[in-house]
Design a protein around this motif. Structure first.
Motif, PDB file in Angstrom:
ATOM      1  N   SER A 423       0.759  -1.212   0.031  1.00 22.90           N
ATOM      2  CA  SER A 423       0.039   0.023   0.029  1.00 22.90           C
ATOM      3  C   SER A 423       0.849   1.135  -0.030  1.00 22.90           C
ATOM      4  CB  SER A 423      -0.950   0.050   1.156  1.00 22.90           C
ATOM      5  OG  SER A 423      -1.692  -1.118   1.244  1.00 22.90           O
ATOM      6  N   LYS A 426       2.461   1.637  -3.335  1.00 22.13           N
ATOM      7  CA  LYS A 426       1.677   2.352  -4.457  1.00 22.13           C
ATOM      8  C   LYS A 426       1.441   3.824  -4.246  1.00 22.13           C
ATOM      9  CE  LYS A 426      -1.430   0.354  -7.343  1.00 22.13           C
ATOM     10  NZ  LYS A 426      -0.804  -0.383  -8.429  1.00 22.13           N
ATOM     11  N   GLU A 429       4.604   5.497  -5.729  1.00 25.91           N
ATOM     12  CA  GLU A 429       4.572   5.255  -7.096  1.00 25.91           C
ATOM     13  C   GLU A 429       3.705   6.470  -7.525  1.00 25.91           C
ATOM     14  OE1 GLU A 429       4.964   1.560  -9.788  1.00 25.91           O
ATOM     15  OE2 GLU A 429       2.863   1.985  -9.056  1.00 25.91           O
ATOM     16  N   GLN A 430       2.680   6.919  -6.961  1.00 29.67           N
ATOM     17  CA  GLN A 430       1.675   7.967  -7.339  1.00 29.67           C
ATOM     18  C   GLN A 430       2.503   9.097  -7.135  1.00 29.67           C
ATOM     19  OE1 GLN A 430      -1.592   8.042  -4.917  1.00 29.67           O
ATOM     20  NE2 GLN A 430      -2.493   5.944  -5.792  1.00 29.67           N
ATOM     21  N   LYS A 434       6.383   5.540 -12.047  1.00 26.40           N
ATOM     22  CA  LYS A 434       6.844   4.229 -12.250  1.00 26.40           C
ATOM     23  C   LYS A 434       8.027   3.393 -11.657  1.00 26.40           C
ATOM     24  CE  LYS A 434       4.143   0.283 -13.983  1.00 26.40           C
ATOM     25  NZ  LYS A 434       3.028   0.194 -13.275  1.00 26.40           N
ATOM     26  N   PHE A 452      -2.556  -4.402  -6.565  1.00 30.18           N
ATOM     27  CA  PHE A 452      -1.069  -3.797  -6.322  1.00 30.18           C
ATOM     28  C   PHE A 452      -0.575  -3.761  -7.850  1.00 30.18           C
ATOM     29  CE2 PHE A 452      -1.998  -5.288  -1.788  1.00 30.18           C
ATOM     30  CZ  PHE A 452      -1.991  -4.090  -1.306  1.00 30.18           C
ATOM     31  N   PHE A 454       2.275  -5.463  -8.493  1.00 29.67           N
ATOM     32  CA  PHE A 454       3.808  -5.135  -8.669  1.00 29.67           C
ATOM     33  C   PHE A 454       4.557  -6.367  -8.997  1.00 29.67           C
ATOM     34  CE2 PHE A 454       2.867  -1.748  -5.246  1.00 29.67           C
ATOM     35  CZ  PHE A 454       3.399  -0.606  -6.196  1.00 29.67           C
ATOM     36  N   ARG A 638      -8.635   0.083  -3.182  1.00 29.84           N
ATOM     37  CA  ARG A 638      -7.718  -0.006  -4.139  1.00 29.84           C
ATOM     38  C   ARG A 638      -6.502   0.082  -3.675  1.00 29.84           C
ATOM     39  NH1 ARG A 638     -11.465   3.528  -6.800  1.00 29.84           N
ATOM     40  NH2 ARG A 638     -10.010   5.285  -6.300  1.00 29.84           N
ATOM     41  N   LEU A 639      -6.074   0.647  -2.529  1.00 29.51           N
ATOM     42  CA  LEU A 639      -4.915   0.990  -1.905  1.00 29.51           C
ATOM     43  C   LEU A 639      -4.567  -0.441  -0.856  1.00 29.51           C
ATOM     44  CD1 LEU A 639      -4.589   4.701  -1.871  1.00 29.51           C
ATOM     45  CD2 LEU A 639      -2.965   3.142  -3.029  1.00 29.51           C
TER      46      LEU A 639
END
Length: 715
Positions: A423, A426, A429-430, A434, A452, A454, A638-639
């Motif tokens: 999480s 993620k 990455e935001q 990437k 995820f 990943f 989503r996270l």
């Protein structure tokens, strides 16, 4: 609190004439003791973990017999244990998950197979192949052929499995060659019974010590020039001896049938599926009585040419049922028939699939084609109509449920300490873009699935950091390697960390320190916290906790090292970002510390139940969502991906979108709220403490809170 195998341990002590009931892999364990094994080692992995787990817990009984049991750090160290049988007349057995485990052990196996063995050496491999597999689809057969070891593939019933274990040691000693015994997933878990024999105390053991080491014998070393003689002995002496034993002990089985113009040759492990297919055709009964002769190969390498030619002689056609590719057995039988100038038609992969698991349905299709071509007069029990109906129903089901059923990818356990790390990743990455993530074998590989997604490579257990060594030299951003503590001790310490330090490599390594090799059944590793260490972590003891991974990394020269609490998503996020953007040019290691939730719950639940039964105060943390506050954005889901975090229809008729909801399976890890806070999402999550058997002070506080809050609530 660990999983208890007390019932299984009792079954290991059954004596002569008593009946064993249980699974195939436990029958193997009992058969090892009946065979007088001196030592047993291995590395856990499905579907053979049960063997080692039970023996480790049965150490007291093993000590009585004089049997040494060792849970090895990897498959290579397990294979190397068999070196004891090179120079001493002792029987040894090791076990691991194949084919990945055999890959790791291959160096030791090659050096073992070259000089051969004096005492019986048996390698029990879980052939993790087919639709239930969790690894790459390759066969153990290649290793047996390459190194000149014999391969058993027993018919999946307990008496045959036990017989093959016992004869495996005899075959090994008769031919001075290590023997591999492969068990498919279904064979490991098949249930049945067999009549036991007494366990045999080994002649040389932990209780009956060998007084002097063996005399030096250079010919027993896998070193030139004697390796050239080993190669000759393998094929001129050991293989003929093995073939004689296979014939004399009738290890392969012939099942006669009246339609002897045809025949079927089958790997022993596929026998049950073959009989089921023949049963559907009306050509066999449930007890295995067949209308078409079957040669059942409990020994698939080496084959005995005389057995093959004798079975094929006088037949119009024979179907070979060989699972997987390459078609090793088909090629060998073709060569045997050619040399013998036999013109019997051989069918195999031309009528059956080249790869994949040979289910009863797939074998039925191949058999139907075989009979249509060579015996159209035989009844086929409406097989063609049945197969067409199955295909029709499968197509209808696919069409009917298309778009209605959501995908259900594998997921982390509820409250898993590894989920919050991803999480946080993620969220990082935001912010910075990437990332290249080298993933690894273990629970953390579930992060390759939604939400995820990943992972750019999985190249072996503990190999994630090594697999990023090439990438980091041409990528503008630093790659991240994910590794579990199990993978760290298995291989990652040497192949990853030491290599990165030697080459002064730049990169980020995240070690998931959950305390166990969790993906294989939460077996202990060297850094597993002791009961005392757990009490320290929970604030009930003052004894310092030993931190093995961190001290090892420091001792090796890792300069940039951080330890974080997995569940503190904000801190994990900041630490990850720091590692990715740091000016320090070198290996950066983040140890993400959080005990496996399964083991934690196994320990806590009995303690909680005991305290409740004694009327003592117990506090349990729960999280939830205020549906009035929830906007229906669902970024939290989503996270997080937590299976207890779902959606429900709101009670407010003005709200159109479903709202987030926490189910009663919540274990109170706090990730959902942490994610909401770290991502600055929304204030809809609430945290509550449920107090059972409250104290007087708890009751006073509750009354005070109600007195203040109730007047503020709307009527």
């Amino acid at each position: 609190m660990e999983v208890s195998f007390s019932n299984e341990i009792r079954s290991l002590a059954l004596g002569d004439g008593e009946t064993f009931h249980g699974e195939g892999i436990l029958a193997v364990t009992k058969a090892l003791l009946q065979s007088g094994v001196t030592y047993v080692g291995g590395y856990q992995g499905a579907p053979v973990s049960h063997l080692l787990d039970v023996m480790v817990q049965a150490r007291d009984y093993m000590d009585e017999l004089g049997v040494h049991v060792e849970a090895c750090t990897n498959e290579a160290s397990a294979a190397a244990m068999l070196g004891a049988s090179i120079m001493y007349p002792v029987r040894g057995a090791v076990t691991w998950k194949s084919v990945v485990g055999t890959n790791v052990a291959s160096d030791a196996l090659s050096n073992l197979a070259s000089p051969g063995v004096m005492g019986g050496a048996l390698i029990v491999v879980g052939e993790d192949y087919g639709e239930g597999a969790s690894v790459i689809q390759e066969r153990t057969h290649a290793f047996a052929m390459k190194s000149g070891m014999w391969l058993l593939d027993p018919r999946p019933n307990l008496p045959t499995i036990v017989r093959m274990v016992e004869h495996g040691f005899e075959l090994s000693e008769a031919s001075n060659t290590p023997v591999m015994l492969q068990l498919r997933i279904r064979a490991c878990h098949v249930r049945g019974s067999f009549v036991c024999k007494d366990n045999r105390k080994p002649r040389i053991s932990t209780r009956e010590l060998q007084q002097e080491p063996a005399n030096f014998d250079y010919s027993r070393l896998s070193h030139p020039p004697v390796t050239f003689e080993h190669e000759r002995l393998k094929h001129e002496v050991r293989m003929p001896a093995a073939r004689r034993y296979v014939v004399d002990a009738t290890l392969n089985e012939l099942f006669d049938g009246p339609h002897d113009a045809l025949g079927i040759v089958v790997q022993g492990g596929l026998y049950n599926n073959l009989i089921r297919a023949l049963q559907t055709l009306g050509l066999a009964d449930a007890y295995g009585k067949t209308q078409i002769p079957i040669l059942n190969l409990n020994v698939v390498y080496p084959l005995v040419p005389e057995q093959i030619t004798q079975f094929f002689a006088g037949k119009r056609a024979v179907l070979l049922v060989e699972e997987g590719q390459p078609d090793f057995i088909e090629q060998e039988i073709s060569a045997i028939l050619r040399r013998a100038d036999l013109q019997t038609k051989l069918h195999g992969k031309d009528l059956l699939s080249m790869g994949g698991e040979y289910t009863a349905e797939l074998i039925l299709k191949g058999l139907s084609r075989f009979l249509a071509q060579h015996a159209p007069e035989l009844p086929r029990g409406g097989a063609d109509e049945l197969l067409r109906e199955v295909e029709l129903l499968r197509g209808q089901a696919t069409e009917e449920f298309k778009g209605l059923l959501p995908g259900r990818p594998p997921n982390f356990c509820t409250g898993c300490p590894e989920r919050p790390v991803f999480s946080a990743l993620k969220l990082v990455e935001q912010e910075i873009g990437k990332l290249h993530v080298s993933t690894d074998i273990g629970c953390h590989s579930f992060a390759t699935f939604a939400p995820f997604s990943f992972g750019n490579s999985i190249l072996g257990y503990g190999m994630s950091l090594a697999s990023s060594a090439g990438v980091k030299n041409f990528l503008a951003t630093r790659p991240i390697a994910i590794m579990g503590d199990g993978g760290f001790w298995h291989n990652g310490l040497i192949s990853g960390v030491s290599s990165a330090l030697l080459n002064k490599g730049d990169g980020v390594l995240v070690i998931m320190k959950n305390g166990y090799t969790s993906a294989t059944g939460t077996q202990e590793v060297i850094s597993t916290p002791t009961s005392e260490a757990r009490r320290v972590a929970e604030g009930t003891s003052a004894t310092p906790t030993q931190v093995t991974i961190e001290s090892t990394l420091k001792g090796m020269g890792v300069k940039w090292l951080r330890t974080v609490d997995n569940y503190k998503v904000g801190k994990v996020k900041r630490t990850l970002k720091e590692a990715l953007t740091s000016s320090y040019d070198g290996l950066k290691v983040i140890v993400a510390d959080g005990e496996c939730q399964l083991e934690r719950q196994r320990r806590i639940k009995p303690l909680r139940a005991k305290r409740l039964a004694e009327g003592k105060r117990v506090v349990r943390t729960r999280f939830g969502v205020d549906e009035d506050t929830c906007t229906g954005d669902h970024s939290c889901i989503r996270l997080s991906g937590c299976p207890t975090l779902t959606v429900k229809t709101p009670t407010d008729p003005l709200k159109v979108d479903p709202v987030a909801h926490v189910t009663n399976d919540c274990v109170g890890c706090g990730l959902c709220g942490e994610v909401a806070h770290a991502a600055t999402l929304c204030p809809s999550f609430w945290r509550a403490e449920i107090v059972s058997n409250p104290s007087r002070w708890d009751r006073i506080k509750a009354r005070l809170r109600r007195a203040i809050i109730d007047p503020l609530q709307p009527a």
